[in-house]
Design an enzyme around this catalytic site. Structure first.
Site, PDB file in Angstrom:
ATOM      1  N   HIS A  21      57.882  77.555  21.979  1.00  0.00           N
ATOM      2  CA  HIS A  21      58.105  78.693  22.888  1.00  0.00           C
ATOM      3  C   HIS A  21      57.101  79.792  22.680  1.00  0.00           C
ATOM      4  O   HIS A  21      57.306  80.912  23.140  1.00  0.00           O
ATOM      5  CB  HIS A  21      59.543  79.227  22.721  1.00  0.00           C
ATOM      6  CG  HIS A  21      60.576  78.149  22.839  1.00  0.00           C
ATOM      7  ND1 HIS A  21      61.161  77.574  21.732  1.00  0.00           N
ATOM      8  CD2 HIS A  21      61.067  77.495  23.919  1.00  0.00           C
ATOM      9  CE1 HIS A  21      61.999  76.619  22.129  1.00  0.00           C
ATOM     10  NE2 HIS A  21      61.946  76.546  23.458  1.00  0.00           N
ATOM     11  N   GLY A  22      56.015  79.502  21.958  1.00  0.00           N
ATOM     12  CA  GLY A  22      54.895  80.436  21.876  1.00  0.00           C
ATOM     13  C   GLY A  22      55.066  81.580  20.912  1.00  0.00           C
ATOM     14  O   GLY A  22      54.718  82.719  21.228  1.00  0.00           O
TER      15      GLY A  22
END
Lengths: 262, 413, 203
Positions: C168-169
């Site tokens: 999810h970065g």
């Protein structure tokens, strides 16, 4: 009241019937073994720590060259209810053995000193190798040996002290020894114990009988590490149940008294 | 049995109960009119239900740690005994619980035999009970295989080999059961699956068993029907609940004594040796509760004969309500039947003893006589006795024996 | 251990509630049958005592069934791992397995250490000084599990010269602190100690 007594007598009769038969069928299997008064026998039995530690020494210096005890871990040596070596001692014992671990990042197996979490090392990598090195007979793993033999600790004790000259008419094959207490009297293990075979760390005199006692105790612990906890908890539970039975019995009588009076 | 309509006290109770009548059921169970003269032989139904729950719960928990693979099964059981918190306790409770379960079921069955609880109108209860018993034996047999000790493996081999006696298809059936050419991993894994399943089938049958019981109501030591519920019965709760509880606690004392002090007394030492397909133990013996059937199996000289007679000894019990022609239920009033009942008990115990010993010499002879007598009891003695026996006059009702002196000695309290 | 004590406490509380309710029902029945409250009260003590003792028994019986799901002795024995760090080069990370999870051990370069130490605490979502996260500045030991939803972040990636979680970065810096992305806290520092200069014991 008479009816109750008659019923109890009937029950006791059937029960003793069963017990006699049960005992007979068990006795039919076992030879007359040498008996020793074990500290762990009976309802309140406990292990003798000194005996377990000496027993470990016997296993390590005498038996482990042929017999594995692969379900035991080195950490068991310091846990409650057993020989209760100090954590340091148990760590050192573990570290004195070489464990094969791996593969490492090069894909190879490597040797490292043992840790508490490791299982006891085996003298042979597998059953076939053990058989090949021992004239075709497999020296049984000893993790649950005491539970796997009729007579338990007395059996181990008897076998170790049971070597003698075979009777005149007994035909003994090559590479087999005569043992009084082995079912069938043939055993492939030679008489291993002899007086002064090792030096006990606690200074006890290492007679054959002493070593036999200690290894039998050690192996009993190895088969039943929870024995002491079991006895302790069991005593409390049965005491509790008896008290509870008394209370519930009184409650029942009180409740039912209103029915009987109707 | 007609009952007044039960109205739950709370509004929520009424809303819920009209949609799923659990509260009505609970009220029925708690008010259920039970004969007031039941003796302690009647407490074993409750004890059995407790045993079933204990086995299911401990079994469920063991299943969280056990590995059903021939290379790991034995070790996983030892892992439970040594490493899992209280694993030794849960394992010993489960293993000995099975013996206690059978002890209770045998007492329960012999109670039915003595007091005629299998007779009309309770035939279906009896038949369901027999089905429960058969499932119990199948479950226990498969469960014993799981630790993969020597007895586990060889008992599995011997018992599955029985099916090869079936003419024509026997060998194929055995191969199908094994999932291979001998008892091996496929056999172990399927036994695990079935062992997990069957207790829940047993549970379902127990529900039917109790439901069927609640139609005519309980039998009682005097064996006569209830005339006046208000005088002859007590509500199940609290009177029977507390009595069942007391009996259960005594049972638990025996159970605890075994689990905590002699947990291996009923098992065979050979099962602490890992299964070895190359070495057969000197004596293959099943657990004690299967010994009478084992004796019957080995009493017959032919393989197929042995299998047929063994199953017959089980199935003949199903027909008991019709084999027993007596109009009187309870052995209390059947002095001749009482004697034959106790002879049967001794016969079954003898069969058990024979089953524990090798089938040769005197053991074999006694085993054969005991087997023949077993069938004579059911096929000859039971029907004939019903007609020929002179019975003691029955009391008028359950409450009456309490009042009259003569009858006082008859009733069991 | 903590969670199972909570469960046990809950069960005992529920047990007492159940027993109290059934006691109310039973004693109500007796009182209704007899219409004699006096006798009901005397009998109650015996029943209460039986119930109470019974509840203790049930509680004690339930505990082993709960405790058996706690880590067993063989699992607990593997709670610590010793790692040989003598062969780790500067600027390189090794990953070891500890309690079933990856642990990153990185021998940081001088630049990475300086970067980590010069970050202002106000800029951090989860403020922590680099010195709080390491015992020896050169060695960074962290559990390689993203504090967002548990993926394993990739090393030498991300906008902050540290780690980047592809799920999810989330971006972590050279001290393993969360700088950008949805993760709420910095990468966990496990309990560890230097047995000697070449060995770390984790756990």
């Amino acid at each position: 009241m008479l009816k109750k007594i008659k019923n109890i007598i009937k029950i006791l009769f059937v029960y003793s019937f069963i017990m006699i038969f049960a005992n007979n069928s068990i006795a039919a299997e076992s030879l007359d073994l040498l008996k020793n008064k074990w500290s762990f026998e009976g309802l309140f039995g406990t292990f003798d720590r000194g005996s377990l530690r000496r027993g470990y020494q016997v296993y390590n210096e005498v038996c482990s060259s042929c017999h594995s005890i692969e379900l035991l871990s080195y950490r068991n040596l310091s846990e409650n209810g057993g020989p209760e070596f100090s954590l340091e001692d148990a760590k050192n014992i573990a570290a004195s053995f070489e464990i094969i671990d791996g593969p490492n990042s090069d894909g190879e197996m490597f040797a490292r000193p043992g840790r508490l979490s490791d299982k006891f090392i085996k003298p042979y990598p597998n059953v076939q190798a053990a058989k090949a090195a021992n004239g075709g007979a497999y020296p049984p793993d000893m993790s649950v040996l005491v539970k796997a033999r009729q007579g338990g600790a007395n059996y181990i004790y008897s076998i170790l002290l049971g070597y003698e000259e075979p009777p005149e008419d007994f035909k003994l094959e090559d590479g087999v020894y005569y043992n009084k207490y082995m079912p069938g009297h043939n055993i492939k293990m030679p008489n291993i114990l002899s007086d002064g075979l090792l030096d006990y760390a606690d200074g006890t005199e290492a007679t054959t009988q002493q070593m036999a006692k200690d290894i039998a105790a050690f192996l009993t612990w190895a088969s039943e590490p929870s024995l002491e906890a079991r006895h302790k908890i069991g005593f409390k539970i049965i005491l509790y149940l008896i008290i509870l039975a008394g209370l519930v019995y009184l409650s029942m009588k009180k409740l039912w008294s209103r029915i009987e009076s109707k | 049995m007609s009952e007044k309509k039960f109205i739950p006290k709370s509004k929520f109770g009424q809303w819920f109960d009209s949609r799923l009548p659990l509260l009505t059921l609970s009220h029925h169970l708690s008010d259920y009119p039970t004969p007031k003269n039941l003796n302690y032989w009647w407490t074993f139904g409750g004890i059995l239900t407790f045993c079933l729950i204990v086995q299911i719960v401990t079994g469920l928990v063991l299943a969280m740690h056990y590995v059903a693979h021939v290379d790991h099964a034995f070790e996983s059981v030892e892992h439970i005994m040594r490493d899992v918190n209280y694993g030794w306790l849960i394992r010993y409770v489960h293993a000995n619980g099975s013996s206690m379960f059978f002890l209770a079921v045998y007492i329960h069955i012999f109670r039915a035999l003595f007091y005629g609880s299998y007779k009309s109108p309770r035939e279906i209860i009896w038949i369901i009970g027999m089905l429960i018993y058969i499932l119990m034996m199948a479950t226990a047999f498969m469960g014993y295989v799981l630790p993969w000790g020597q007895m586990s493996f060889w008992a599995a081999t011997v018992i599955t080999n029985l099916f090869s006696a079936i003419p024509l298809i026997g060998e194929s059936v055995v191969t199908w059961l094994w999932g291979g050419y001998a008892v091996d991993n496929p056999t172990l894994t399927r036994f695990y699956s079935l062992h997990y399943l069957m207790p829940f089938l047993i549970f379902g049958l127990v529900v039917l068993h109790i439901w069927a019981l609640h139609i005519p109501g309980n039998n009682n030591p005097v064996g006569i029907d209830i005339k006046k519920p208000s005088k002859d019965t007590v509500p199940f709760s609290p009177y029977i609940v507390v009595k069942d509880l007391y009996a259960l606690i005594i049972f638990l004392i025996i159970f605890a004594g075994i689990v905590f002090f002699v947990p291996n007394i009923l098992s065979h030492p050979d099962n602490y040796i890992k299964a070895n397909p190359m070495v057969t133990p000197t004596h293959i013996v099943p657990e004690w509760y299967l010994l009478p059937f084992y004796a019957i199996l080995r009493a017959v000289p032919s393989k197929l004969g042995g299998v047929v007679v063994m199953f017959a000894s089980l199935f003949i019990l199903m027909f008991l309500p019709w084999l027993d022609t007596s109009k009187i239920r309870s052995a209390v009033f059947r002095p001749l039947y009482k004697i034959f009942f106790w002879i049967l008990v001794i016969d079954v115990i003898i069969l058990g003893y024979i089953g524990a010993n090798p089938p040769e010499g005197l053991y074999l002879l006694v085993g054969r006589i005991a087997t023949i007598y077993y069938f004579v009891h059911f096929i000859l003695i039971m029907p004939i006795l019903g007609f020929k026996e002179k019975t003691i006059p029955l009391p008028i009702s359950i409450s009456d024996p309490v009042l009259s002196n003569q009858a006082r000695t008859i009733s069991n309290r | 251990m903590n969670s199972s004590y909570t469960i046990l406490a809950t069960i005992i509380v529920l047990l007492f509630v159940f027993l109290y309710l059934s006691w109310v029902i039973v004693s109500n029945k007796i009182i209704d049958n007899e219409n004699n409250k006096e006798i009901g009260k005397r009998r109650d003590f015996l029943f209460t005592a039986s119930y109470a003792l019974g509840a203790v028994g049930v509680g004690v019986s339930v505990w082993p069934l709960i405790d058996q799901m706690n880590p067993d002795a063989s699992v607990k024995a593997l709670a610590t791992t010793e790692v040989d760090i003598s062969k780790v080069e500067q600027g390189k990370t090794i990953t070891v397995l500890w309690r079933g999870k990856p642990v990153f051990i990185r021998k940081r370069t001088k630049e990475e250490i300086n970067e980590a130490q010069s970050v202002k605490l106000e800029e951090l979502k989860d403020p922590q000084k680099d010195q709080e996260r390491v015992k020896k500045a050169e060695w960074l030991v962290m559990v390689g599990v993203c504090t967002h939803l548990g993926c394993v972040p990739l090393g030498n990636k991300g906008d902050f010269n540290g780690w980047f979680c592809p799920c999810h970065g989330s971006h972590y810096d050279t001290s393993g602190r969360i700088r950008k992305g949805p993760a709420p806290t910095n990468l966990e520092i496990p309990r560890y100690e230097f047995v000697d200069n070449n060995t770390i014991k984790i756990g």
